[in-house]
Scaffold this motif. Structure first.
Motif, mmCIF file in Angstrom:
data_model
loop_
_atom_site.group_PDB
_atom_site.id
_atom_site.type_symbol
_atom_site.label_atom_id
_atom_site.label_comp_id
_atom_site.label_asym_id
_atom_site.label_seq_id
_atom_site.Cartn_x
_atom_site.Cartn_y
_atom_site.Cartn_z
ATOM 1 N N ALA A 247 7.998 5.698 1.545
ATOM 2 C CA ALA A 247 6.842 4.905 2.152
ATOM 3 C C ALA A 247 6.049 5.915 2.851
ATOM 4 C CB ALA A 247 7.320 4.155 3.392
ATOM 5 N N LEU A 248 4.554 5.670 2.716
ATOM 6 C CA LEU A 248 3.482 6.715 3.054
ATOM 7 C C LEU A 248 2.477 5.938 3.307
ATOM 8 C CD1 LEU A 248 2.009 8.653 -0.008
ATOM 9 C CD2 LEU A 248 3.603 6.763 -0.454
ATOM 10 N N THR A 249 1.414 6.724 4.005
ATOM 11 C CA THR A 249 0.124 6.371 4.365
ATOM 12 C C THR A 249 -0.966 6.893 3.287
ATOM 13 O OG1 THR A 249 0.790 6.459 6.483
ATOM 14 C CG2 THR A 249 -1.412 5.975 6.013
ATOM 15 N N MET A 250 -1.641 5.958 2.870
ATOM 16 C CA MET A 250 -2.774 6.196 1.738
ATOM 17 C C MET A 250 -4.139 5.748 2.031
ATOM 18 S SD MET A 250 -0.555 5.952 -1.743
ATOM 19 C CE MET A 250 -1.560 6.936 -2.791
ATOM 20 N N LEU A 260 4.464 1.800 -0.921
ATOM 21 C CA LEU A 260 5.979 2.061 -1.188
ATOM 22 C C LEU A 260 6.188 2.713 -2.363
ATOM 23 C CD1 LEU A 260 8.560 1.701 0.080
ATOM 24 C CD2 LEU A 260 8.872 -0.370 -1.157
ATOM 25 N N LEU A 261 6.675 3.640 -2.703
ATOM 26 C CA LEU A 261 6.902 4.380 -4.050
ATOM 27 C C LEU A 261 8.261 4.105 -4.258
ATOM 28 C CD1 LEU A 261 6.204 6.274 -6.461
ATOM 29 C CD2 LEU A 261 6.833 8.268 -5.116
ATOM 30 N N ASN A 269 3.470 0.372 -4.743
ATOM 31 C CA ASN A 269 2.814 -0.992 -4.324
ATOM 32 C C ASN A 269 2.266 -0.757 -2.863
ATOM 33 O OD1 ASN A 269 4.046 -2.582 -6.564
ATOM 34 N ND2 ASN A 269 6.023 -2.208 -5.528
ATOM 35 N N ARG A 270 1.332 -1.528 -2.706
ATOM 36 C CA ARG A 270 0.385 -1.579 -1.309
ATOM 37 C C ARG A 270 1.143 -2.598 -0.485
ATOM 38 N NH1 ARG A 270 -6.212 -2.439 -0.409
ATOM 39 N NH2 ARG A 270 -5.812 -2.962 1.545
ATOM 40 N N MET A 305 7.760 -4.682 9.327
ATOM 41 C CA MET A 305 7.954 -5.513 7.987
ATOM 42 C C MET A 305 8.988 -5.211 7.078
ATOM 43 S SD MET A 305 4.730 -3.723 5.951
ATOM 44 C CE MET A 305 4.646 -1.682 5.779
ATOM 45 N N ASP A 306 9.248 -6.246 6.120
ATOM 46 C CA ASP A 306 10.242 -5.928 5.103
ATOM 47 C C ASP A 306 9.645 -5.026 3.958
ATOM 48 O OD1 ASP A 306 8.787 -7.446 3.217
ATOM 49 O OD2 ASP A 306 10.000 -9.312 3.792
ATOM 50 N N ILE A 307 10.383 -4.370 3.180
ATOM 51 C CA ILE A 307 9.840 -3.477 2.042
ATOM 52 C C ILE A 307 9.108 -4.045 1.236
ATOM 53 C CG2 ILE A 307 11.872 -1.959 2.618
ATOM 54 C CD1 ILE A 307 13.000 -2.916 -0.178
ATOM 55 N N TYR A 308 8.915 -5.381 1.175
ATOM 56 C CA TYR A 308 7.640 -6.034 0.394
ATOM 57 C C TYR A 308 6.561 -6.287 1.125
ATOM 58 C CZ TYR A 308 12.339 -6.749 -2.176
ATOM 59 O OH TYR A 308 13.449 -6.462 -2.581
ATOM 60 N N GLY A 309 6.423 -5.784 2.479
ATOM 61 C CA GLY A 309 5.224 -6.095 3.078
ATOM 62 C C GLY A 309 5.064 -7.241 3.686
#
Length: 419
Positions: A247-250, A260-261, A269-270, A305-309
């Motif tokens: 997970a990272l900030t872009m 999420l990569l 995915n954003r 949040m969950d890993i799907y946003g």
């Protein structure tokens, strides 16, 4: 009245935290702590160096090894270390473990004995070799595993960013602050280091010509390569504990969002879609949720949040400026930075359902908490002595210790368990 309420909440958090450890400690059939009256307390231990044969240089090294082992075992929070076996006398009525070290250069025999029954709990035969601090830490971790069934953290490392001239480089230290080791020397701004789950690589950001680039550094090979160089910002990464995602900030789409990569598919995915600034993601221990910072409510607060946003919920409501969430390895606590009424930044902990938070630091400005892999300690950056240095403390804020000397240090990240 408020003091009583905070005290009750503190006791509650203590119980939640320690009860998360007791079942795993008690499960092992051959674990010594299973035979003791352990209920979140400590086992009494005496470390005894006897029958030493060797050169003066070897004996001097052995004394340092004994000193390091004592420190490691005491720091672990599993043991109360005493200087001699008088503590086990009938007068004191204490039970415990005797660690007896016999030496005949270059060989060591370390024997663990239940002092009351005189029964042997375990034994280690080994030759003194290599760097004596690393050697000592590995012995300590072995002893901890024999007696508790848990992995020790003495061999773990801490990566951080430090000031060099007007730039910042990356470096490593042992968990206790020794063995400073430079990782970068590129005269750049190397920021936000984060361990990969294998403990062999480090994610970090530095400046390209017109962007903040995300890099992956192989520690052994000293090889670094860019893995994200989208225009704008690529920073504040977190590697999932299961090793499958980052997970990272872009800001590639115009606003600062969390992405999420998937390391298997290489797809990105954003996760957030908001007018606000969303940043600083941190995975839960099961890799299924992400804590992050957002100012969507007007000021920075921590959300989950969950890993799907999806399933976004606000975690922090106490204080108007909360950042830098770090999930404990057991999942029972989240450490974060909270601005206080005097405008200083302090480390706090709360459980993921935001029961009353507990403030752990009180001196100076304190930032960037990161948990040890056993969840019993926190490393952080503090400016209490005039400039930012690395400090560590127990999970409840006790025994705060300075780790670095003579450098200005930021953004520490504690490694996973090291093989």
């Amino acid at each position: 009245m408020r003091t009583d309420f905070l005290t009750k909440r503190y006791i509650y958090l203590c119980l939640v935290f320690f009860l998360g450890f007791i079942p795993e400690i008690l499960l092992g059939q051959d674990v010594f702590l299973r035979l003791t009256d352990y209920a979140g307390g400590k086992v009494n231990m005496v470390v005894e160096l006897s029958e030493v044969q060797g050169t003066p240089i070897f004996i001097k090294k052995l004394n340092r090894i004994e000193e390091i082992i004592r420190y490691d075992l005491d720091y672990s929070l599993y043991f109360e270390i005493y200087s001699d076996t008088a503590i086990f006398s009938s007068e004191h009525k204490k039970s415990g473990v005797l660690l007896r070290i016999l030496a005949n250069e270059p060989n060591l025999i370390l024997t663990l004995l239940d002092f009351q029954s005189k029964e042997k709990i375990g034994e280690l035969n080994i030759q003194v070799s290599g760097d004596y601090r690393t050697f000592s830490h590995r012995i300590s971790d072995h002893i901890i595993e024999i007696l508790t069934g848990e992995q020790g953290i003495a061999a773990t490392k801490i990566v951080f960013s430090y000031k060099k001239g007007d730039r910042k480089e990356l470096a490593l230290v042992d968990y206790d602050g020794y063995n400073f080791k430079k990782l970068t020397n590129n005269n750049n701004y190397n920021l936000f280091p984060c361990w990969a789950s294998d403990g062999e690589r480090i994610l970090y950001s530095n400046y390209g010509r017109d962007r903040l680039v995300l890099n992956l550094l192989d520690i052994e090979k000293r090889d670094s390569r860019a893995i994200f160089s989208y225009r704008g910002l690529n920073f504040a990464p977190d590697y999932s504990p299961d090793g499958t995602k980052v997970a990272l900030t872009m800001s590639k789409d115009g606003n600062t969002e969390i992405y999420l990569l998937d390391l298997n598919t290489k797809k990105i995915n954003r996760l957030t879609r908001n007018w606000a600034v969303d940043c600083s993601p941190g995975f839960s221990p099961n890799s299924r949720e992400i804590a992050f910072v957002s100012d969507r409510s007007g000021m920075p607060q921590i959300y989950i949040m969950d890993i799907y946003g999806g399933n976004v919920r606000r975690l922090t409501f106490h204080g108007d400026y909360n950042t830098s969430p770090a999930w404990s390895p057991k999942g029972s606590l989240i450490a974060y930075v909270s601005r206080q009424e005097d405008n200083k930044q302090q480390i706090c902990v709360t459980d993921p359902n935001d029961f009353q938070p507990i403030q752990l630091t009180f001196d100076g400005n304190n930032e960037d908490p990161s948990w040890s892999p056993d969840g019993l300690h926190i490393v952080f950056a503090s400016r209490r002595t005039g400039w930012y240095q690395l400090w560590s403390m127990n999970w409840d804020g006790t025994r705060q210790r300075k780790l670095t000397q003579g450098i200005t240090a930021f953004s520490p990240s504690w490694s996973p368990y090291m093989e």
